[in-house]
Write a protein that holds these residues in place. Structure first.
Motif, mmCIF file in Angstrom:
data_model
loop_
_atom_site.group_PDB
_atom_site.id
_atom_site.type_symbol
_atom_site.label_atom_id
_atom_site.label_comp_id
_atom_site.label_asym_id
_atom_site.label_seq_id
_atom_site.Cartn_x
_atom_site.Cartn_y
_atom_site.Cartn_z
ATOM 1 N N ILE A 144 0.855 -1.174 0.000
ATOM 2 C CA ILE A 144 0.000 0.000 0.000
ATOM 3 C C ILE A 144 0.895 1.229 0.000
ATOM 4 O O ILE A 144 1.796 1.374 0.829
ATOM 5 N N LYS A 145 0.650 2.110 -0.972
ATOM 6 C CA LYS A 145 1.436 3.347 -1.058
ATOM 7 C C LYS A 145 0.850 4.371 -0.095
ATOM 8 O O LYS A 145 -0.345 4.375 0.153
ATOM 9 N N PRO A 146 1.688 5.285 0.407
ATOM 10 C CA PRO A 146 1.170 6.328 1.290
ATOM 11 C C PRO A 146 0.262 7.297 0.540
ATOM 12 O O PRO A 146 0.339 7.429 -0.673
ATOM 13 N N HIS A 147 -0.583 7.989 1.280
ATOM 14 C CA HIS A 147 -1.530 8.942 0.696
ATOM 15 C C HIS A 147 -0.779 10.043 -0.048
ATOM 16 O O HIS A 147 0.193 10.590 0.444
ATOM 17 N N GLY A 148 -1.259 10.409 -1.219
ATOM 18 C CA GLY A 148 -0.657 11.472 -2.015
ATOM 19 C C GLY A 148 0.444 10.976 -2.925
ATOM 20 O O GLY A 148 0.957 11.738 -3.742
ATOM 21 N N ASP A 149 0.842 9.756 -2.828
ATOM 22 C CA ASP A 149 1.895 9.209 -3.685
ATOM 23 C C ASP A 149 1.267 8.721 -4.982
ATOM 24 O O ASP A 149 0.071 8.486 -5.067
ATOM 25 N N TYR A 150 2.078 8.581 -6.046
ATOM 26 C CA TYR A 150 1.598 8.073 -7.321
ATOM 27 C C TYR A 150 1.341 6.572 -7.228
ATOM 28 O O TYR A 150 2.096 5.852 -6.594
ATOM 29 N N LEU A 151 0.298 6.148 -7.889
ATOM 30 C CA LEU A 151 0.032 4.716 -7.935
ATOM 31 C C LEU A 151 1.023 4.025 -8.869
ATOM 32 O O LEU A 151 1.419 2.893 -8.616
#
Length: 172
Positions: A144-151
């Motif tokens: 899971i990527k952190p919030h605001g990061d690019y997918l």
């Protein structure tokens, strides 16, 4: 005082009619139990309806003829009219003979007693068990990527060149 009439049934059915079919239709039309039906078809004269006008009696006999019952209309004598009125053997509910489904299968009698009981608290009354759920899929390869990061990782390569569309035209 106007004359009153009784509709009498003596167990006779229309010529050529299927006896079991007529009995099933009579059971449905009169909402009768098998015991009441046996009394109707015993061969003895039974008053189906009493104290009717002549027109009402004729209409009732027509309806009964539609399901295969042969009935007769008898004028009620004045001496009996002043006494306690006769009670019909089976009081039919008004029905339309054409709406009764015609089947050759006998009608099952209604249960006279039930054997229902209440289960103790906590008893599982559903004999079927729910199937075990399938195992959860393995998701260990995902993160899971952190919030605001690019997918997706940004691609620094230049965008492709637009195609040449000068050879196309739109005609009115």
């Amino acid at each position: 005082m106007s004359a009153t009439f009784n509709v009498i049934f003596s167990g006779k059915i229309a010529p050529g009619a299927n006896e079991q079919k007529v009995k099933n239709l009579a059971m449905k039309a009169f909402h009768a139990s098998p015991e009441q039906l046996a009394k109707l078809f015993s061969g003895k004269a039974v008053v189906l309806k009493s104290n009717l006008s002549q027109e009402a009696a004729q209409n009732f006999v027509k309806k009964l003829k539609g399901i295969g019952l042969v009935c007769e209309i008898r004028k009620k004598s004045p001496a009996k009219a002043q006494e306690q009125p006769e009670q019909p053997a089976v009081e039919p509910k008004p029905t339309k003979p054409k709406s009764i489904p015609e089947t050759d299968t006998p009608v099952a009698p209604k249960a006279s007693s039930t054997t229902w009981d209440i289960a103790p608290v906590g008893t599982d009354i559903n004999p079927l068990k729910a199937p075990e759920p399938p195992p959860a899929p393995d998701t260990s390869q995902f993160e899971i990527k952190p919030h605001g990061d690019y997918l997706l990782e940004p691609n620094d390569s230049p965008a492709p060149e637009a195609p040449d569309t000068s050879r196309f035209s739109i005609k009115p």
